[in-house]
Design a protein around this motif. Structure first.
Motif, short mmCIF file in Angstrom:
data_model
loop_
_atom_site.label_atom_id
_atom_site.label_comp_id
_atom_site.label_asym_id
_atom_site.label_seq_id
_atom_site.Cartn_x
_atom_site.Cartn_y
_atom_site.Cartn_z
N TYR A 128 -5.12 -9.41 -3.63
CA TYR A 128 -4.42 -8.44 -2.77
C TYR A 128 -5.20 -7.13 -2.64
O TYR A 128 -5.65 -6.56 -3.63
CB TYR A 128 -3.03 -8.14 -3.34
CG TYR A 128 -2.27 -7.20 -2.44
CD1 TYR A 128 -1.49 -7.69 -1.41
CD2 TYR A 128 -2.38 -5.82 -2.58
CE1 TYR A 128 -0.83 -6.83 -0.55
CE2 TYR A 128 -1.73 -4.94 -1.73
CZ TYR A 128 -0.95 -5.46 -0.72
OH TYR A 128 -0.30 -4.61 0.12
N HIS A 188 -4.56 -3.47 -0.60
CA HIS A 188 -3.67 -2.76 0.30
C HIS A 188 -4.41 -2.17 1.50
O HIS A 188 -3.79 -1.84 2.52
CB HIS A 188 -2.91 -1.67 -0.46
CG HIS A 188 -1.68 -1.23 0.25
ND1 HIS A 188 -0.62 -2.08 0.49
CD2 HIS A 188 -1.34 -0.05 0.84
CE1 HIS A 188 0.31 -1.45 1.18
NE2 HIS A 188 -0.10 -0.21 1.40
N ASP A 199 5.02 -0.20 4.68
CA ASP A 199 4.67 1.13 4.16
C ASP A 199 5.60 2.19 4.75
O ASP A 199 6.01 3.13 4.07
CB ASP A 199 3.21 1.48 4.50
CG ASP A 199 2.25 1.14 3.36
OD1 ASP A 199 2.69 0.56 2.35
OD2 ASP A 199 1.05 1.47 3.48
N ASP A 256 4.40 5.64 -10.53
CA ASP A 256 4.03 4.70 -9.47
C ASP A 256 3.29 3.56 -10.18
O ASP A 256 2.11 3.68 -10.52
CB ASP A 256 3.13 5.44 -8.47
CG ASP A 256 2.96 4.71 -7.16
OD1 ASP A 256 3.22 3.49 -7.11
OD2 ASP A 256 2.55 5.36 -6.17
N HIS A 275 2.33 0.51 -9.31
CA HIS A 275 1.30 -0.24 -8.57
C HIS A 275 0.79 0.72 -7.50
O HIS A 275 1.17 0.63 -6.33
CB HIS A 275 1.88 -1.50 -7.94
CG HIS A 275 2.38 -2.50 -8.93
ND1 HIS A 275 3.47 -2.27 -9.73
CD2 HIS A 275 1.92 -3.74 -9.25
CE1 HIS A 275 3.66 -3.33 -10.51
NE2 HIS A 275 2.75 -4.24 -10.24
N ALA A 276 -0.07 1.63 -7.93
CA ALA A 276 -0.32 2.83 -7.12
C ALA A 276 -1.26 2.59 -5.94
O ALA A 276 -1.19 3.28 -4.94
CB ALA A 276 -0.88 3.94 -8.02
N TYR A 319 -6.12 5.72 2.62
CA TYR A 319 -6.78 4.58 3.27
C TYR A 319 -7.42 5.00 4.58
O TYR A 319 -6.79 5.72 5.37
CB TYR A 319 -5.75 3.46 3.52
CG TYR A 319 -5.12 3.01 2.23
CD1 TYR A 319 -5.73 2.03 1.45
CD2 TYR A 319 -3.94 3.60 1.75
CE1 TYR A 319 -5.18 1.63 0.23
CE2 TYR A 319 -3.38 3.22 0.54
CZ TYR A 319 -4.01 2.23 -0.21
OH TYR A 319 -3.48 1.85 -1.42
N GLY A 353 -1.28 6.79 0.82
CA GLY A 353 -0.46 5.86 0.07
C GLY A 353 0.63 6.62 -0.69
O GLY A 353 0.71 7.86 -0.63
N ASP A 372 -4.49 0.09 -15.54
CA ASP A 372 -3.66 -0.61 -16.52
C ASP A 372 -2.69 -1.52 -15.78
O ASP A 372 -2.60 -1.48 -14.55
CB ASP A 372 -2.87 0.45 -17.32
CG ASP A 372 -2.45 -0.03 -18.69
OD1 ASP A 372 -2.56 -1.24 -18.97
OD2 ASP A 372 -1.99 0.82 -19.49
N PRO A 403 2.15 -6.71 -5.56
CA PRO A 403 1.63 -7.47 -4.43
C PRO A 403 2.30 -8.83 -4.23
O PRO A 403 2.11 -9.45 -3.18
CB PRO A 403 0.15 -7.65 -4.79
CG PRO A 403 0.05 -7.47 -6.25
CD PRO A 403 1.18 -6.58 -6.66
C1 SAM Z 1 1.19 -2.86 -2.45
S1 SAM Z 1 -0.19 -2.17 -3.22
C2 SAM Z 1 0.34 -0.58 -3.66
C3 SAM Z 1 0.56 0.37 -2.55
C4 SAM Z 1 1.03 1.74 -2.95
N1 SAM Z 1 2.18 1.70 -3.85
C5 SAM Z 1 1.40 2.54 -1.73
O1 SAM Z 1 2.57 2.50 -1.31
O2 SAM Z 1 0.53 3.21 -1.19
C6 SAM Z 1 -0.18 -2.97 -4.78
C7 SAM Z 1 -1.30 -2.51 -5.72
O3 SAM Z 1 -0.99 -2.99 -7.02
C8 SAM Z 1 -2.19 -3.36 -7.66
N2 SAM Z 1 -1.77 -4.25 -8.76
C9 SAM Z 1 -1.58 -5.58 -8.77
N3 SAM Z 1 -1.05 -5.99 -9.94
C10 SAM Z 1 -0.88 -4.87 -10.70
C11 SAM Z 1 -0.35 -4.62 -11.99
N4 SAM Z 1 0.13 -5.60 -12.77
N5 SAM Z 1 -0.32 -3.34 -12.42
C12 SAM Z 1 -0.79 -2.34 -11.65
N6 SAM Z 1 -1.31 -2.52 -10.43
C13 SAM Z 1 -1.35 -3.77 -9.96
C14 SAM Z 1 -3.03 -3.95 -6.57
O4 SAM Z 1 -4.40 -3.90 -6.90
C15 SAM Z 1 -2.68 -3.04 -5.39
O5 SAM Z 1 -3.57 -1.95 -5.31
#
Ligand code: SAM
Length: 290
Positions: free
Chosen positions: A3, A5, A14, A39, A41-42, A47, A99, A151, A175
């Motif tokens: 994945y 973003h 979004d 946050d 999954h930041a 972008y 983001g 992390d 994701p």
């Molecule tokens: C949907 S995107 C995040 C978008 C962000 N929250 C925004 O609204 O701008 C998901 C992100 O989570 C990351 N990711 C996937 N698994 C994860 C985990 N277990 N912990 C932290 N990040 C993770 C991915 O690499 C990706 O960058």
């Protein structure tokens, strides 16, 4: 992990997620006491919509692009939250889309705190770089009050909760690409609630496989006796299959009147973004407030 973003930034999902986040922050800011935004999954924080990844599906055009056009051509009043969101996004220049970390850090106050967790090292480095370059207002969040780290974000629901402030928004934006992810999310929220029962947990989810999705959402709501609502926006009508029709957020402990504040916002974005007149939008209480 596949994945990225960067392919999806600024799309319809979004738009819903970031408007809801800004509304949650605004309602939390009605009290002077500071709070944490975690946050989990930041992502990269900012972008480039001209980059090849973003250009490939042009998803931003169907999200922020359509919303901008609808607000410019609106006959009726554009909800204040949408005007504010568009103003914030435009502050990054039309070429870039912020983001969730950039939006949160731009709107938090001096007494608040931001923690962004990202699992992919390259993306985590981008996140730190993008947040470091952000200009925040003088009375806004000082750099020492925001941290990022590489992390597993689901583990942060144990390690970072409860926050010292005892107030917080936890944005969980996975994701959904691993088979075990849904089970891991339930367990992580359960652990988070054990530590911080009064936290505002906002979980983003894709709408597909409706029957299965509803069972999973109800299971999460049963983890707590506290109020839980879902807010959903679809761009095409519901169907039983695996195609993405829209997205939603499940919110545990939404601040008072979050549902009322979001209703006109949801109506506006549904009309602006839908590709099908039968695309539904809804706010439903899974656990109604007492
Ligand atoms: C949907 S995107 C995040 C978008 C962000 N929250 C925004 O609204 O701008 C998901 C992100 O989570 C990351 N990711 C996937 N698994 C994860 C985990 N277990 N912990 C932290 N990040 C993770 C991915 O690499 C990706 O960058």
């Amino acid at each position: 992990m596949n994945y990225q973003h960067h392919f999806h930034a600024g799309n319809h999902a979004d738009v819903l997620k970031h408007l809801a986040l800004l509304q949650l922050i605004a309602l939390m800011e009605q009290k002077d006491a500071g709070f944490l935004v975690l946050d989990t999954h930041a992502g990269a924080g900012l972008y480039d919509l001209e980059a090849s990844e973003a250009r490939r599906g042009d998803e931003a055009e169907g999200g922020i692009g359509r919303l901008r056009a609808a607000s410019e051509n609106a006959d009726a009043a554009v909800p204040a939250l949408i005007r504010r969101y568009l103003g914030l996004v435009d502050g990054f220049g039309r070429r870039h889309y912020p983001g969730s970390p950039a939006l949160a850090v731009s709107t938090l106050r001096a007494q608040d705190r931001f923690v962004g967790v990202e699992m992919v090292p390259k993306v985590a480095r981008e996140l730190e770089r993008n947040l470091s370059g952000l200009a925040v207002p003088e009375d806004g969040l000082a750099p020492r009050r925001r941290t990022t780290r590489c992390d597993n974000g689901l583990a942060a629901l144990k390690s970072d909760l409860p926050p010292i402030e005892r107030r917080g928004i936890i944005l969980i934006d996975p994701p959904y690409e691993q088979a075990s992810e849904r089970e891991d999310i339930v367990l992580a929220i359960e652990a988070g609630l054990q530590r911080f029962a009064t936290g505002v947990f906002a979980l983003w989810y894709p709408i597909k496989q409706r029957a299965y999705l509803d069972r999973w959402l109800r299971r999460i709501a049963r983890l707590t006796p506290k109020p839980v609502l879902t807010i959903e926006n679809s761009i095409i009508r519901d169907e039983p299959g695996n195609r993405l029709t829209g997205s939603g957020l499940l919110v545990i402990n939404p601040p008072w009147q979050f549902d009322i504040a979001m209703a006109p916002v949801l109506e506006f974005i549904n009309r602006a973004l839908r590709e099908d007149d039968a695309a539904p939008a809804s706010i439903d209480w899974l656990n109604p407030p007492a």
